[in-house]
Design an enzyme around this catalytic site. Structure first.
Site, short mmCIF file in Angstrom:
data_model
loop_
_atom_site.label_atom_id
_atom_site.label_comp_id
_atom_site.label_asym_id
_atom_site.label_seq_id
_atom_site.Cartn_x
_atom_site.Cartn_y
_atom_site.Cartn_z
N LYS A 90 38.07 14.49 13.36
CA LYS A 90 37.31 12.82 13.14
C LYS A 90 35.90 12.72 14.01
O LYS A 90 36.06 12.96 14.85
CB LYS A 90 38.19 11.61 13.49
CG LYS A 90 38.14 10.68 12.83
CD LYS A 90 39.63 10.37 11.77
CE LYS A 90 38.67 9.22 11.43
NZ LYS A 90 37.63 8.97 10.53
N LYS A 126 31.42 15.53 14.06
CA LYS A 126 30.76 14.90 13.40
C LYS A 126 30.03 15.89 12.52
O LYS A 126 29.56 16.46 12.69
CB LYS A 126 29.76 14.29 14.55
CG LYS A 126 28.65 13.36 14.77
CD LYS A 126 29.64 12.01 15.36
CE LYS A 126 28.85 11.04 15.36
NZ LYS A 126 29.60 9.80 15.01
N ASN A 241 25.63 -2.27 14.49
CA ASN A 241 27.00 -2.15 13.92
C ASN A 241 28.20 -2.60 15.09
O ASN A 241 28.65 -3.78 15.72
CB ASN A 241 28.16 -1.05 13.38
CG ASN A 241 29.63 -0.81 12.58
OD1 ASN A 241 30.17 -0.85 13.94
ND2 ASN A 241 30.01 -1.67 11.94
P1 NAD Z 1 23.24 1.08 13.44
O1 NAD Z 1 22.36 2.00 13.02
O2 NAD Z 1 24.20 -0.13 13.19
O3 NAD Z 1 22.55 -0.01 14.46
C1 NAD Z 1 21.46 0.50 15.62
C2 NAD Z 1 21.19 -0.52 16.61
O4 NAD Z 1 20.40 -0.22 17.41
C3 NAD Z 1 19.99 -1.47 15.34
O5 NAD Z 1 19.90 -2.65 15.56
C4 NAD Z 1 18.43 -0.88 15.87
O6 NAD Z 1 17.30 -1.62 15.73
C5 NAD Z 1 18.90 -0.50 17.02
N1 NAD Z 1 17.68 0.15 17.96
C6 NAD Z 1 17.34 1.71 17.30
N2 NAD Z 1 16.73 2.15 18.51
C7 NAD Z 1 16.18 0.65 19.16
C8 NAD Z 1 16.00 0.50 20.65
N3 NAD Z 1 14.51 1.89 20.76
N4 NAD Z 1 15.72 0.51 21.00
C9 NAD Z 1 16.50 -1.02 20.99
N5 NAD Z 1 17.19 -0.83 19.86
C10 NAD Z 1 17.21 -0.24 19.36
O7 NAD Z 1 24.54 1.87 14.27
P2 NAD Z 1 25.73 1.72 14.86
O8 NAD Z 1 26.46 2.18 14.95
O9 NAD Z 1 25.71 0.67 15.59
O10 NAD Z 1 25.47 2.64 16.28
C11 NAD Z 1 24.85 2.31 17.58
C12 NAD Z 1 25.33 3.88 18.56
O11 NAD Z 1 27.10 3.78 19.17
C13 NAD Z 1 24.87 4.83 18.21
O12 NAD Z 1 25.30 5.92 18.96
C14 NAD Z 1 26.43 5.46 17.47
O13 NAD Z 1 27.37 7.11 17.32
C15 NAD Z 1 27.37 4.51 18.70
N6 NAD Z 1 28.86 3.73 17.79
C16 NAD Z 1 29.19 3.92 16.79
C17 NAD Z 1 30.44 3.38 16.42
C18 NAD Z 1 30.28 2.65 14.54
O14 NAD Z 1 31.61 2.68 14.76
N7 NAD Z 1 29.57 2.30 14.34
C19 NAD Z 1 31.46 3.90 16.86
C20 NAD Z 1 31.51 4.96 17.83
C21 NAD Z 1 29.92 5.13 18.85
#
Ligand code: NAD
Length: 436
Positions: A90, A126, A241
């Site tokens: 997953k 991944k 997100n």
């Molecule tokens: P996303 O693309 O929805 O959002 C990323 C956010 O980070 C955006 O608001 C962007 O503007 C911001 N960002 C990017 N560069 C930045 C910087 N230099 N300074 C401040 N903000 C910055 O992505 P997401 O799904 O929210 O994922 C974010 C992190 O969480 C990633 O590392 C991802 O692997 C991890 N993650 C996500 C999920 C999920 O369910 N979406 C689950 C587990 C882990």
């Protein structure tokens, strides 16, 4: 479409270079360094450790896609299945320019540990495509996502490998994926991917699940450190997100979020940020915070070292480094993002007695509710948002307690405690299944 499947080679350290010439440690090497530490502490068998140091399967594909202007562009796509000892693999799919084999390998290994810690019946994987989704039209994104799905149709499967959203992807990409996959297989298969829109078999509560888990983890960390939840100040980096829903739910639960940021801007308001207002601002401004008026604009990088009680990095990797860790003032760090802290910074934070709730625990809410979505798809019975949230919260609290217990028992930090928690379950599964 060229497809290569190759065996892992972990002997050569890979190094990423950033613009100012500073070298970052390879992300996969950082995973191995932490794995080694936990392995040593619990005396894990060498055989099991070797299995976990080598991803099971690494697939790289070339994806020729027709662009809107009639030209053709070839994109590079990855899917790495790290381990399937506990169940089908997953893991999310990431669209970003810095996606490469090293990054996807690290993220896939974290998924194995994350699923083990969350006590769900999955292994880890991944995927990713090297692209900047913000520069692609809707049509280009759809063709790219469908080309990737068709190329990976033999990797994915409801009992084999189940993708989900990650950075740069969301429910619309998951809907395209389920459509392309179902066409290849000639039957509708909603359980092949999670994070889908509700009308296509998505789960209530999935979109906010990772952010919700970050909030629950922060509350648990406040409990064990004795911080008062009513007065503790919180900074959330990232407003996508994970960050948006974490900040929104914290605000809804009367926690004090005093700083937020995204890739366009950062804001600080010691009295507390009006998060619903910030969400509205982002919705009306192309999803970004730039131009928000609810706080003083600060340097984006300064949110990491702001004078707050809790810092939740929910954006990108490697934001807490040896360079800024000595200046961090937060007492608790809750890693919503994957890999926000480098291995060198870990040592500094540990010496400063900062409690770090590691990514593999703190952001496990996403995969936990993904598992609930998969279960609901398979049994055709759908749960309410309240049912999902209650199950998720209980699961996160249990996982937090297990990690905290192991960290205390082995006199180590929560990150290594989390790896130990994961390894104990993985070791049993790998040994029960045996080798040939
Ligand atoms: P996303 O693309 O929805 O959002 C990323 C956010 O980070 C955006 O608001 C962007 O503007 C911001 N960002 C990017 N560069 C930045 C910087 N230099 N300074 C401040 N903000 C910055 O992505 P997401 O799904 O929210 O994922 C974010 C992190 O969480 C990633 O590392 C991802 O692997 C991890 N993650 C996500 C999920 C999920 O369910 N979406 C689950 C587990 C882990």
């Amino acid at each position: 479409m060229a497809t290569k499947t190759k065996k892992a080679n972990i002997s050569k350290p890979e190094v990423k270079q950033i613009a100012n010439g500073v070298h970052h440690q390879s992300m996969f090497d950082a995973v191995l360094a932490r794995l080694d530490k936990a392995t040593h502490l619990i005396n894990l068998s060498k055989d099991v450790a070797s299995v976990l140091r080598n991803p099971e399967r690494q697939v790289i594909v070339s994806l020729p896609v027709k662009m809107d202007d009639g030209s053709m562009r070839v994109f590079e796509g990855f899917r790495i299945v790290h381990n399937t000892a506990i169940g089908p693999s997953k893991g999310g799919i990431r669209y970003a320019m810095d996606v490469d084999l090293d990054e996807v390998k690290a993220l896939s290994a974290w998924m194995t540990f994350k699923c083990s810690i969350a006590n769900i019946p999955y292994g880890g994987a991944k995927g990713g495509i090297k692209c900047d989704p913000r520069t692609l039209s809707l049509g280009e994104l759809e063709r790219l996502t469908k080309a990737y799905t068709v190329a990976m149709a033999d990797v994915f499967g409801v009992d084999k490998d189940i993708p989900a959203p990650d950075m740069g992807t969301g429910k619309k990409e998951m809907a395209w994926l389920v459509d392309a996959f179902s066409k290849v297989k000639r039957h509708y298969e909603p359980g092949v991917v999670t994070g889908k829109p509700l009308t296509l078999g998505g789960s209530e509560g999935r979109e906010a699940a990772t952010g919700r888990g970050v909030m629950v983890a922060a509350l648990e960390a406040m409990k064990v450190t004795g911080l008062n939840r009513k007065t503790a100040t919180i900074a959330v980096q990232g407003f996508g997100n994970v960050g948006l829903h974490a900040a929104r739910l914290m605000h809804q639960n009367k926690l004090k979020v005093v700083a937020i940021s995204d890739h366009t801007a950062a804001f600080h308001n010691p009295k507390g940020i009006d998060i619903p207002n910030a969400v509205k601002h982002a919705q009306n401004n192309g999803g970004v915070l730039k131009g928000f008026k609810g706080g003083k604009e600060i340097n984006k990088e300064d949110i990491v070292t702001l004078d707050v009680d809790v810092f939740a990095p929910c954006a990108i990797q490697n934001v807490i480094t040896a360079a800024n860790a000595p200046r961090i003032k937060a007492k608790i760090i809750v890693e919503g993002a994957n890999g926000p802290t480098t291995a060198e910074a870990d040592e500094i934070l540990a010496n400063k007695k900062i409690v770090v709730v590691p990514d593999v625990l703190a952001n496990g809410g996403g995969v936990t509710v993904s598992y609930y979505e998969w279960v609901q798809n398979r049994c055709g019975d759908y749960w309410t948002e309240a049912e999902v949230a209650a199950k998720q919260d209980a699961s996160m609290i249990k996982a937090f307690e297990n990690v905290w217990f192991n960290a205390k028992q082995y006199k180590t930090n929560m990150r290594i405690g989390a790896y130990i928690t994961a390894l104990k379950r993985l070791e049993k599964a790998i040994n029960y299944r045996g080798f040939y």
